[in-house]
Design an enzyme around this catalytic site. Structure first.
Site, PDB file in Angstrom:
ATOM      1  N   ASP A 245     -11.277 -37.936  93.216  1.00  0.00           N
ATOM      2  CA  ASP A 245     -12.344 -38.687  92.746  1.00  0.00           C
ATOM      3  C   ASP A 245     -12.117 -40.043  93.322  1.00  0.00           C
ATOM      4  OD1 ASP A 245     -14.227 -39.717  90.655  1.00  0.00           O
ATOM      5  OD2 ASP A 245     -12.316 -40.650  89.796  1.00  0.00           O
TER       6      ASP A 245
ATOM      7  N   ASP B 237     -13.434 -43.925  91.827  1.00  0.00           N
ATOM      8  CA  ASP B 237     -13.263 -44.932  90.904  1.00  0.00           C
ATOM      9  C   ASP B 237     -12.258 -44.485  89.840  1.00  0.00           C
ATOM     10  OD1 ASP B 237     -15.412 -46.940  91.562  1.00  0.00           O
ATOM     11  OD2 ASP B 237     -16.268 -45.049  91.935  1.00  0.00           O
TER      12      ASP B 237
HETATM   13  O1  LIG Z   1     -15.311 -42.136  89.368  1.00  0.00           O
HETATM   14  P1  LIG Z   1     -16.278 -41.979  90.333  1.00  0.00           P
HETATM   15  O2  LIG Z   1     -15.485 -42.193  92.063  1.00  0.00           O
HETATM   16  O3  LIG Z   1     -17.009 -40.603  90.590  1.00  0.00           O
HETATM   17  O4  LIG Z   1     -17.297 -43.030  90.292  1.00  0.00           O
HETATM   18  C1  LIG Z   1     -18.222 -43.011  89.355  1.00  0.00           C
HETATM   19  C2  LIG Z   1     -18.877 -44.410  89.060  1.00  0.00           C
HETATM   20  O5  LIG Z   1     -19.055 -45.102  90.185  1.00  0.00           O
HETATM   21  C3  LIG Z   1     -17.892 -45.248  88.126  1.00  0.00           C
HETATM   22  O6  LIG Z   1     -17.705 -44.602  87.053  1.00  0.00           O
HETATM   23 MG   LIG Z   2     -13.339 -41.608  88.413  1.00  0.00          MG
END
Ligand SMILES: O=P(O)(O)OC[C@H](O)CO
Ligand SMILES: [Mg+2]
Length: 243
Positions: free
Chosen positions: A23, A25
């Site tokens: 992942d 963020d």
């Molecule tokens: O956590 P990620 O990388 O899937 O990003 C999701 C959104 O952009 C932020 O929560």
């Molecule tokens: Mg994330």
């Protein structure tokens, strides 16, 4: 003193992992506080406060999906549209994203897996434009990824907790990779659910403010990637020079 039983001496390998999905963020990059601050500011305008139960529902999702949850959960229908919310937070986020930093333990782990020739990729709910802003100073890290799948990818029909993004990410590795051989690293409850829905193993690195009940689905929960032990998952151990 008697010798310890053999099973206690040799760490049990949790699953036969060959590939890794990260992942972004809140896991690779410290961007989650930006979303929190901006959302707190917007809610304050309506005399309301942002809390971690709402944060848990929003994080990890595609932008428009989390915007709909924000409006609905905060009772702002008729006052603020999901599109209006996204527009309002955009200017603030655009200034913040380029300042983001890589989280503790990330460089050591990604370098180690890269040196160990473990194929890795990124699966993020972020769309292409935000991905570019967040990663503009971190090219070296992302260059070690075989590919990146973003929230606005046509194959990602539904955001996390749907398994779409992780199944699309798995398909883009070379050859056929069984989901059971993939280890996902996630910070968000929706992301952990998405990985489990895709049939993968998950290490969760949650923010300490998330409710403990939201960690139940993860195969392993760590307070930091600095605590990850590659040998537990069948990867080569860190060399002492990598500590
Ligand atoms: O956590 P990620 O990388 O899937 O990003 C999701 C959104 O952009 C932020 O929560
Ligand atoms: Mg994330």
């Amino acid at each position: 003193m008697a010798n310890p039983p053999l099973a206690a001496a040799i760490p049990r390998i949790r699953a036969p992992i060959t590939h890794v999905i990260f992942d972004m963020d809140g896991l690779l990059l410290d961007t989650e506080p930006f979303y929190t601050v901006v959302q707190e500011k917007i809610l304050a305008r309506f005399g309301k406060t942002f809390d971690w139960s709402l944060k848990a529902k929003m994080m990890g999702r595609k932008a428009i999906e989390s915007a709909r949850i924000f409006v609905q959960e905060c009772g702002l229908e008729g006052v603020l549209t999901p599109e209006g919310f996204l527009e309002e937070r955009e200017a603030m986020l655009q200034d913040l994203f380029p300042t983001c930093q890589i989280l503790p333990g990330v460089k050591r782990l990604v370098n180690h897996l890269h040196t160990s020739k473990i194929p890795m990729c990124v699966a993020t709910g972020s769309h292409k434009r935000h991905f570019a802003l967040k990663t503009q100073n971190h090219g070296e890290l992302f260059a070690m990824m075989h590919h990146v799948v973003m929230g606005d990818d046509p194959e990602v029909k539904n955001g996390k907790p749907s398994p779409d993004i992780f199944l699309a990410a798995a398909k883009r590795f070379e050859g056929t990779v069984e989901p059971s051989k993939i280890l996902v690293f996630e910070d968000a409850p929706t992301g952990v659910a998405a990985a489990k829905n895709a049939g993968m193993s998950v290490v969760m690195v949650p923010d300490a403010r998330l409710d403990l009940s939201l960690q139940d689905e993860a195969d392993q929960v760590l307070s930091s990637l600095l605590d990850f032990n590659p040998a537990e998952w069948g990867f080569p151990p860190f060399a002492s020079s990598e500590e």
